[in-house]
Design a protein around this motif. Structure first.
Motif, mmCIF file in Angstrom:
data_model
loop_
_atom_site.group_PDB
_atom_site.id
_atom_site.type_symbol
_atom_site.label_atom_id
_atom_site.label_comp_id
_atom_site.label_asym_id
_atom_site.label_seq_id
_atom_site.Cartn_x
_atom_site.Cartn_y
_atom_site.Cartn_z
ATOM 1 N N ARG A 131 -49.922 40.933 -17.135
ATOM 2 C CA ARG A 131 -50.568 40.399 -18.348
ATOM 3 C C ARG A 131 -51.676 41.336 -18.830
ATOM 4 N NH1 ARG A 131 -51.112 34.536 -15.718
ATOM 5 N NH2 ARG A 131 -48.902 34.051 -15.713
ATOM 6 N N THR A 177 -50.455 32.593 -7.172
ATOM 7 C CA THR A 177 -50.065 32.533 -8.580
ATOM 8 C C THR A 177 -48.570 32.231 -8.609
ATOM 9 O OG1 THR A 177 -50.192 33.788 -10.657
ATOM 10 C CG2 THR A 177 -49.580 35.035 -8.706
ATOM 11 N N ARG A 178 -48.017 31.892 -9.791
ATOM 12 C CA ARG A 178 -46.578 31.607 -9.828
ATOM 13 C C ARG A 178 -45.764 32.837 -9.476
ATOM 14 N NH1 ARG A 178 -46.675 28.791 -15.664
ATOM 15 N NH2 ARG A 178 -48.522 30.115 -15.736
ATOM 16 N N VAL A 184 -58.229 18.903 -13.198
ATOM 17 C CA VAL A 184 -58.360 17.755 -14.102
ATOM 18 C C VAL A 184 -56.997 17.539 -14.762
ATOM 19 C CG1 VAL A 184 -59.484 16.889 -16.191
ATOM 20 C CG2 VAL A 184 -60.787 18.286 -14.575
ATOM 21 N N GLN A 242 -67.017 25.531 -12.500
ATOM 22 C CA GLN A 242 -66.948 26.171 -11.185
ATOM 23 C C GLN A 242 -68.001 27.282 -11.033
ATOM 24 O OE1 GLN A 242 -64.988 24.463 -8.966
ATOM 25 N NE2 GLN A 242 -64.942 23.221 -10.822
ATOM 26 N N GLY A 276 -54.462 29.599 -7.771
ATOM 27 C CA GLY A 276 -54.851 29.645 -9.165
ATOM 28 C C GLY A 276 -55.545 30.948 -9.488
ATOM 29 N N THR A 277 -55.335 31.378 -10.735
ATOM 30 C CA THR A 277 -55.915 32.644 -11.198
ATOM 31 C C THR A 277 -56.778 32.441 -12.434
ATOM 32 O OG1 THR A 277 -53.928 33.054 -12.522
ATOM 33 C CG2 THR A 277 -53.981 34.014 -10.294
ATOM 34 N N GLN A 288 -68.231 19.639 -12.349
ATOM 35 C CA GLN A 288 -69.032 20.719 -12.932
ATOM 36 C C GLN A 288 -68.155 21.909 -13.251
ATOM 37 O OE1 GLN A 288 -73.241 19.987 -10.627
ATOM 38 N NE2 GLN A 288 -72.682 22.054 -11.161
ATOM 39 N N ASP A 298 -53.605 24.374 -12.931
ATOM 40 C CA ASP A 298 -53.732 23.510 -14.107
ATOM 41 C C ASP A 298 -53.280 22.086 -13.774
ATOM 42 O OD1 ASP A 298 -53.474 22.686 -16.971
ATOM 43 O OD2 ASP A 298 -51.353 22.811 -16.471
ATOM 44 N N GLY A 299 -54.141 21.106 -14.069
ATOM 45 C CA GLY A 299 -53.922 19.744 -13.595
ATOM 46 C C GLY A 299 -52.589 19.136 -13.988
ATOM 47 N N TYR A 334 -59.883 20.614 -7.396
ATOM 48 C CA TYR A 334 -60.825 20.412 -8.508
ATOM 49 C C TYR A 334 -60.125 20.287 -9.854
ATOM 50 C CZ TYR A 334 -60.533 25.449 -9.708
ATOM 51 O OH TYR A 334 -60.099 26.703 -10.078
ATOM 52 N N ASN A 347 -49.788 20.470 -14.243
ATOM 53 C CA ASN A 347 -48.663 21.061 -13.500
ATOM 54 C C ASN A 347 -48.876 21.083 -11.991
ATOM 55 O OD1 ASN A 347 -46.893 22.089 -15.762
ATOM 56 N ND2 ASN A 347 -48.862 22.978 -16.339
ATOM 57 N N GLY A 391 -61.908 29.140 -13.348
ATOM 58 C CA GLY A 391 -62.564 28.426 -12.256
ATOM 59 C C GLY A 391 -62.202 29.007 -10.909
ATOM 60 N N ALA A 392 -60.903 29.306 -10.725
ATOM 61 C CA ALA A 392 -60.450 29.885 -9.453
ATOM 62 C C ALA A 392 -61.169 31.201 -9.182
ATOM 63 C CB ALA A 392 -58.937 30.105 -9.501
HETATM 64 N N1 LIG Z 1 -62.839 26.172 -15.033
HETATM 65 C C1 LIG Z 1 -63.694 25.262 -14.585
HETATM 66 O O1 LIG Z 1 -64.907 25.522 -14.440
HETATM 67 C C2 LIG Z 1 -63.193 23.879 -14.231
HETATM 68 C C3 LIG Z 1 -64.120 22.888 -13.909
HETATM 69 C C4 LIG Z 1 -63.662 21.631 -13.509
HETATM 70 C C5 LIG Z 1 -62.291 21.386 -13.504
HETATM 71 N N2 LIG Z 1 -61.408 22.364 -13.890
HETATM 72 C C6 LIG Z 1 -59.975 22.068 -13.862
HETATM 73 O O2 LIG Z 1 -59.409 22.806 -12.785
HETATM 74 C C7 LIG Z 1 -58.078 23.228 -13.088
HETATM 75 C C8 LIG Z 1 -58.004 24.737 -12.962
HETATM 76 O O3 LIG Z 1 -58.933 25.310 -13.856
HETATM 77 P P1 LIG Z 1 -59.107 26.901 -13.962
HETATM 78 O O4 LIG Z 1 -60.084 27.132 -15.047
HETATM 79 O O5 LIG Z 1 -59.372 27.492 -12.635
HETATM 80 O O6 LIG Z 1 -57.650 27.425 -14.380
HETATM 81 P P2 LIG Z 1 -56.626 27.028 -15.570
HETATM 82 O O7 LIG Z 1 -56.662 28.115 -16.569
HETATM 83 O O8 LIG Z 1 -56.854 25.651 -16.035
HETATM 84 O O9 LIG Z 1 -55.221 27.070 -14.772
HETATM 85 C C9 LIG Z 1 -54.708 28.286 -14.406
HETATM 86 C C10 LIG Z 1 -53.746 28.144 -13.257
HETATM 87 O O10 LIG Z 1 -52.762 27.141 -13.503
HETATM 88 C C11 LIG Z 1 -51.466 27.700 -13.220
HETATM 89 N N3 LIG Z 1 -50.443 27.093 -14.061
HETATM 90 C C12 LIG Z 1 -50.435 26.944 -15.406
HETATM 91 N N4 LIG Z 1 -49.289 26.379 -15.817
HETATM 92 C C13 LIG Z 1 -48.530 26.192 -14.696
HETATM 93 C C14 LIG Z 1 -47.221 25.677 -14.474
HETATM 94 N N5 LIG Z 1 -46.448 25.234 -15.472
HETATM 95 N N6 LIG Z 1 -46.786 25.620 -13.188
HETATM 96 C C15 LIG Z 1 -47.543 26.074 -12.166
HETATM 97 N N7 LIG Z 1 -48.794 26.606 -12.331
HETATM 98 C C16 LIG Z 1 -49.270 26.654 -13.579
HETATM 99 C C17 LIG Z 1 -51.611 29.180 -13.560
HETATM 100 O O11 LIG Z 1 -50.632 29.896 -12.840
HETATM 101 P P3 LIG Z 1 -50.484 31.487 -12.967
HETATM 102 O O12 LIG Z 1 -51.522 32.052 -12.026
HETATM 103 O O13 LIG Z 1 -49.104 31.745 -12.541
HETATM 104 O O14 LIG Z 1 -50.763 31.831 -14.394
HETATM 105 C C18 LIG Z 1 -53.018 29.481 -13.087
HETATM 106 O O15 LIG Z 1 -53.036 29.873 -11.734
HETATM 107 C C19 LIG Z 1 -57.801 22.691 -14.486
HETATM 108 O O16 LIG Z 1 -57.151 21.445 -14.367
HETATM 109 C C20 LIG Z 1 -59.180 22.508 -15.084
HETATM 110 O O17 LIG Z 1 -59.208 21.519 -16.082
HETATM 111 C C21 LIG Z 1 -61.824 23.602 -14.236
#
Ligand SMILES: NC(=O)c1ccc[n+]([C@@H]2O[C@H](COP(=O)([O-])OP(=O)(O)OC[C@H]3O[C@@H](n4cnc5c(N)ncnc54)[C@H](OP(=O)(O)O)[C@@H]3O)[C@@H](O)[C@H]2O)c1
Length: 237
Positions: free
Chosen positions: A39, A30-31, A106, A158, A7-8, A156, A81-82, A104, A84, A11-12
């Protein structure tokens, strides 16, 4: 250790920067690395392009999801992203076999078309799917039977998961759930290295249901406290 972060997103990036700062070799998935590096605009959450982040964090390698998972020597963090995640992780199941996957994500569906929406300061609240009788953590474990899935970090932001002492002096609670006690210990050790002292083991992966459903409560507290306020939760016992 060689740790993969799939993930990029925002949170990642918290985990990537923290792990690199702790001296780990970090492999980011990443994909399509070329597309991610091309980007130039922030994403829908306002997160700047990943190439800006990489410029500030030299030494981190960007791969496809599968290459990053293969480069890990045992621990992989899922920040896909949860909605996907199951499809993306299933496609690289062989490269995750035998490894610990700290998840982590959702299972949010954004912009839901529902009868009784929950309006928030930032638009309609996403809905959870699966919810209540299943969870994303369980779905991932079913899809990857050879991988030790640990639901963690999900209650929480991240930013505070990787820096627990930034709120309340670190006096709050983090949760782990999963079927493999060794994998849960591995994730707990990582959390300890992040600064956590109160990590509560909730038992099997079924507890991911409660951890993921807490997202709505986390959102409600966040709406009440206002955008940008960091907070944690403490299980007082
Ligand atoms: N941010 C936080 O603090 C936090 C806290 C708790 C839970 N969460 C949950 O954790 C997850 C990740 O959160 P995040 O903020 O780190 O990132 P995000 O913006 O929610 O997800 C980004 C990642 O998802 C990938 N993605 C998106 N669409 C996709 C698809 N169709 N197929 C495959 N990969 C896909 C993206 O790939 P690319 O790299 O190729 O773009 C990217 O690496 C989410 O479900 C979020 O709700 C986040």
């Amino acid at each position: 250790m060689k740790i993969a972060v799939l993930g990029t997103g925002g949170g990642a990036r918290c985990h990537i920067a923290k792990l690199a700062g702790l001296g780990h070799e970090v492999h980011v998935g990443t994909r399509d690395p070329e597309a991610t590096l091309a980007r130039t605009e922030p994403d829908m959450m306002g997160t700047p392009p990943f190439k800006d982040f990489l410029a500030e964090h030299p030494g981190i390698t960007l791969h496809t999801f599968g290459e990053a998972a293969a480069a890990s020597d045992g621990l992989v963090i899922n920040g896909i992203d949860g909605h996907n995640a199951v499809a993306a992780l299933s496609a690289i199941a062989g490269r995750l076999a035998g490894k610990t996957l700290a998840d982590y994500a959702v299972p949010y569906i954004y912009n839901p078309d529902i009868e009784r929406p929950w309006p928030t300061p930032w638009g309609v609240n996403p809905i959870l799917d699966p919810c209540d009788s299943d969870s994303l953590g369980e779905q991932i474990q079913r899809a990857l039977p050879a991988t030790k899935v640990v639901k963690a970090f999900v209650t929480q932001e991240q930013a505070t998961v990787v820096d627990p002492k930034s709120i309340g002096g670190g006096d709050h609670t983090m949760f782990v759930a999963g079927e493999d006690s060794g994998a849960k210990q591995q994730v707990t050790d990582l959390l300890t290295s992040y600064g956590w002292s109160d990590v509560l083991d909730l038992g099997g992966i079924v507890a991911a249901r409660g951890m993921e459903m807490y997202a709505h409560m986390h959102g409600a507290i966040g709406f009440a406290l206002g955008f940008g306020t960091h907070f944690g939760i403490k299980v007082v016992r």
